[in-house]
Scaffold this active site. Structure first.
Site, short mmCIF file in Angstrom:
data_model
loop_
_atom_site.label_atom_id
_atom_site.label_comp_id
_atom_site.label_asym_id
_atom_site.label_seq_id
_atom_site.Cartn_x
_atom_site.Cartn_y
_atom_site.Cartn_z
N HIS A 35 1.12 8.94 -2.19
CA HIS A 35 0.76 10.15 -2.95
C HIS A 35 0.34 11.26 -1.99
O HIS A 35 0.74 12.42 -2.14
CB HIS A 35 -0.39 9.85 -3.91
CG HIS A 35 0.03 9.24 -5.21
ND1 HIS A 35 1.09 9.71 -5.96
CD2 HIS A 35 -0.50 8.20 -5.92
CE1 HIS A 35 1.21 8.99 -7.06
NE2 HIS A 35 0.27 8.06 -7.06
N HIS A 91 4.41 9.72 -11.24
CA HIS A 91 4.95 8.38 -11.04
C HIS A 91 6.33 8.28 -11.68
O HIS A 91 6.70 9.10 -12.51
CB HIS A 91 4.03 7.31 -11.65
CG HIS A 91 2.64 7.32 -11.11
ND1 HIS A 91 1.62 8.09 -11.65
CD2 HIS A 91 2.09 6.66 -10.06
CE1 HIS A 91 0.51 7.91 -10.95
NE2 HIS A 91 0.77 7.04 -9.99
N HIS A 127 0.37 2.60 -2.04
CA HIS A 127 0.72 3.49 -3.15
C HIS A 127 -0.04 4.81 -3.05
O HIS A 127 0.54 5.90 -3.17
CB HIS A 127 0.39 2.76 -4.46
CG HIS A 127 0.53 3.58 -5.70
ND1 HIS A 127 1.61 3.46 -6.56
CD2 HIS A 127 -0.28 4.53 -6.25
CE1 HIS A 127 1.46 4.30 -7.57
NE2 HIS A 127 0.32 4.96 -7.41
N GLU A 128 -1.35 4.73 -2.81
CA GLU A 128 -2.17 5.94 -2.77
C GLU A 128 -1.83 6.82 -1.57
O GLU A 128 -1.79 8.05 -1.68
CB GLU A 128 -3.65 5.56 -2.76
CG GLU A 128 -4.14 4.89 -4.04
CD GLU A 128 -4.00 5.79 -5.26
OE1 GLU A 128 -4.05 7.02 -5.09
OE2 GLU A 128 -3.82 5.26 -6.37
#
Length: 647
Positions: free
Chosen positions: A268, A370, A264-265
């Site tokens: 980003h 998000h 997830h990070e």
């Protein structure tokens, strides 16, 4: 479709485990069922906690933390789209080396290798053609740019260290320091000249384990962002991921959650960030947000980021049903890039949907960075982890709409004779792309190709996948061999009965429970005497693999070949049934089949000269001449001996 996000991470033992991929038909779970069975009733009930992890507060880096318009050596971005997987170079900070041994091993040998391997296989990019060499930060954060000069010049001095987030960038990754100290141009470079940089990579990820202020004030496992963007397409070329050392858990039951958090990070850092919305490009490479003369979009000082246009994010009002039969106005922000709109409409079966809603709660870092949790619940890029994260087509569409990451949802190799073999996605079977030509044009909605190698443009409407119920989308498909219409065997590597006959086993393949599909770099050749045989259908084959402390081993006959890194070419030369089999195999990633893998290294230099014992069937002309000369020399001696006996 949604790809499994946290599971299927690698397996121990000598053979492969289950597939790393699973597909499900929904992005979110509509209900939660607590199934209680087979347990003895107790006098007290067990409390069940239904909660979520703390929201992800993605920190959009400030203007002073990011260096834009970084000049890269050579023409770093190719204008045409090339189907190549994303290449991420992982660089570990010394803080990772200082972790406790079990945590260091987890981070370097399991957590990040698995996360990066997943992302590299998921995304494709426009292939770069140069070396990443990062710009230096300035001591005062002040710099100037000169017209027709791609570099930036620090006013005064360059910073002693250049950082990517909290991690110090190694000197060998940096350009030479360039300064302006007043007066007239030109002003030159000072200090150490340009260093080696990073070759064969599209993105550099600096991984740290620093106990930062964020770690002490927020209940987070890790956080990540980008730090430098290249000049041509504004693509992030460097970013960081910092793990909070006290939050790193070596408990097996917590690994899946940490793995999904790291993925997830890193997404980003690759592009899903409100700080990058203003830098998105269309499919032709044109910015979706207008630019000033310096090549940058307008900066929004109240938000602390570059302001996107309404071609990327749009503010709309919804009519909102609340209690007492009241309707109120509810403001939302929609991401409205073309592919996101297309996938959102398909997913919700709503042909007039304007875009995909962004999160509007959770505070700075959660909002706008998000997807709306109410709509996509357990999707990988919602703002908190509740259960079983999955990566949806909507997130894949967003990454493609950045203008940098692309997806290739289908294969494009025409099924022909001879066959060009490949591997099924899970690498458990030999496969062939089922792309074929149809006798009449396909319906417009199923015509996917703008170009195909060797196919005239006017014929493209006739080409698609052979499976109609897959919307004619071509994919790599397992198949079977038939002889005179009778079934012989399938291409599943794990079935022992699929082993080819001895004299048809050109690639020296081995089928069985510990076998997987590997790509053949070249066609295998069988040699014996002056005879050379090769099979026209080639490209992949089934081979036994095993896991070892040194890494993944590929077995051909009784010979093992060590894979030091993914993509390594293994020159194979073995004897089997009186024939010499020569060919080349490509190493897969160790993490595809093993639970623990060492860091990737370059393979040691090997002596590829083949030394083979003399074959009795050898037809060597020199050997024949030698035998005749020997007989010729022995004949007079034998004749003289017989004459002596006669007399």
């Amino acid at each position: 479709m949604a790809a499994e996000w946290g599971g299927g991470v690698g397996y121990s033992g000598s053979g492969p485990g289950r597939s790393r991929w699973r597909w499900s038909g929904s992005v979110w779970v509509r209900s939660v069922l607590l199934l209680l069975g087979g347990l003895r009733a107790s006098a007290t009930s067990t409390p069940v906690s239904l909660g979520s992890s703390p929201p992800c507060r993605h920190h959009v880096p400030s203007d002073t933390e990011v260096i834009n318009k970084v000049h890269l050596k050579a023409n770093h971005v190719v204008k045409r789209d090339v189907d190549e997987h994303l290449r991420i170079k992982t660089v570990y900070d010394k803080s990772v080396e200082e972790l406790l041994p079990e945590k260091k091993n987890l981070v370097k040998n399991k957590l990040f290798p698995q996360a990066i391997s997943y992302l590299e296989k998921t995304f494709q990019v426009r292939r770069p053609a140069g070396t990443i060499l990062l710009s230096r930060q300035c001591a005062t954060n002040q710099y100037l740019r000169k017209e027709n000069d791609p570099h930036r010049y620090c006013t005064g001095e360059c910073a002693a260290h250049t950082k990517c987030g909290p991690v110090i960038v190694p000197e060998e990754h940096l350009q030479q320091c360039r300064v302006y100290r007043g007066g007239k141009w030109p002003h030159g470079a000072v200090g150490v000249p340009d260093q080696e940089g990073i070759s064969d990579a599209d993105f550099v990820l600096y991984v740290g384990a620093l106990a930062t202020e964020r770690c002490s004030h927020e209940n987070i496992i890790s956080y990540a962002a980008y730090c430098q963007q290249e000049a041509n397409m504004d693509r992030p070329i460097a970013g960081y991921a910092n793990l909070c050392p006290n939050m790193i858990s070596t408990q097996p039951q917590e690994f899946v959650g940490m793995l999904s958090t790291v993925k997830h990070e890193v997404i980003h850092a690759l592009g899903f960030s409100a700080g990058l919305f203003a830098f998105y490009h269309d499919k032709d490479g044109n910015p979706l947000t207008s630019r000033f003369a310096d090549g940058l979009p307008p900066f929004n000082y109240s938000l602390g980021l570059y302001q996107w246009s309404d071609k990327v994010v749009r503010k709309v009002e919804r009519l909102w049903d609340v209690r007492d039969n009241k309707i109120v106005r509810h403001t939302v922000y929609l991401l409205v890039t073309p592919r996101v709109v297309e996938e959102a409409r398909k997913h919700f079966d709503c042909p007039v949907l304007e875009g995909m809603e962004l999160e509007n709660q959770g505070g700075v870092g959660t909002e706008l960075n998000h997807w709306e949790k109410r709509l996509l619940e357990n999707e990988a890029m919602t703002g908190s982890h509740t259960q079983n994260r999955v990566l949806s087509r909507i997130t894949l569409a967003l990454m493609e709409d950045t203008g940098r990451q692309m997806l290739s949802p289908y294969c494009d190799t025409l099924r022909s004779n001879p066959l060009q073999l490949t591997c099924r996605q899970d690498q458990r079977a030999v496969a062939v792309c089922n792309l074929q030509k149809f006798p009449k044009p396909l319906p417009q909605e199923y015509q996917y190709f703008d170009e195909l190698s060797g196919i005239p443009a006017e014929d493209l409407p006739y080409y698609g996948g052979s499976v109609e119920i897959a919307d004619y989308c071509p994919f790599s498909q397992e198949f079977s061999w038939h002889l005179s219409g009778e079934y012989q065997r399938s291409s599943d590597c794990r079935i022992l009965e699929n082993q080819p006959e001895i004299f048809k086993n050109y690639g020296a393949e081995k089928y069985g429970p510990h076998s997987v599909c590997l790509i053949q770099k070249s066609a295998f050749v069988m040699e014996k005497c002056e005879r050379k045989l090769s099979y026209p259908d080639w490209g992949s084959g089934c081979y036994q693999v095993s896991c070892s402390p040194q890494g993944l081993k590929v077995w051909v006959q009784d010979t093992s070949y060590l894979c030091s890194r993914a993509g390594q070419v293994l020159p194979v030369s073995i004897q089997m049934n009186g024939w010499i089999h020569d060919g080349n195999l490509l190493c897969p990633s160790c993490w595809d089949f093993c639970e623990l893998c060492p860091p990737e290294t370059d393979p040691p230099a090997t002596n590829l000269t083949r030394a083979l014992p003399l074959d009795l069937c050898s037809c060597s002309s020199s050997l024949v001449v030698t035998l005749w000369l020997l007989l010729g020399n022995l004949f007079p001696l034998l004749a003289g001996f017989l004459l002596c006996i006669w007399h």
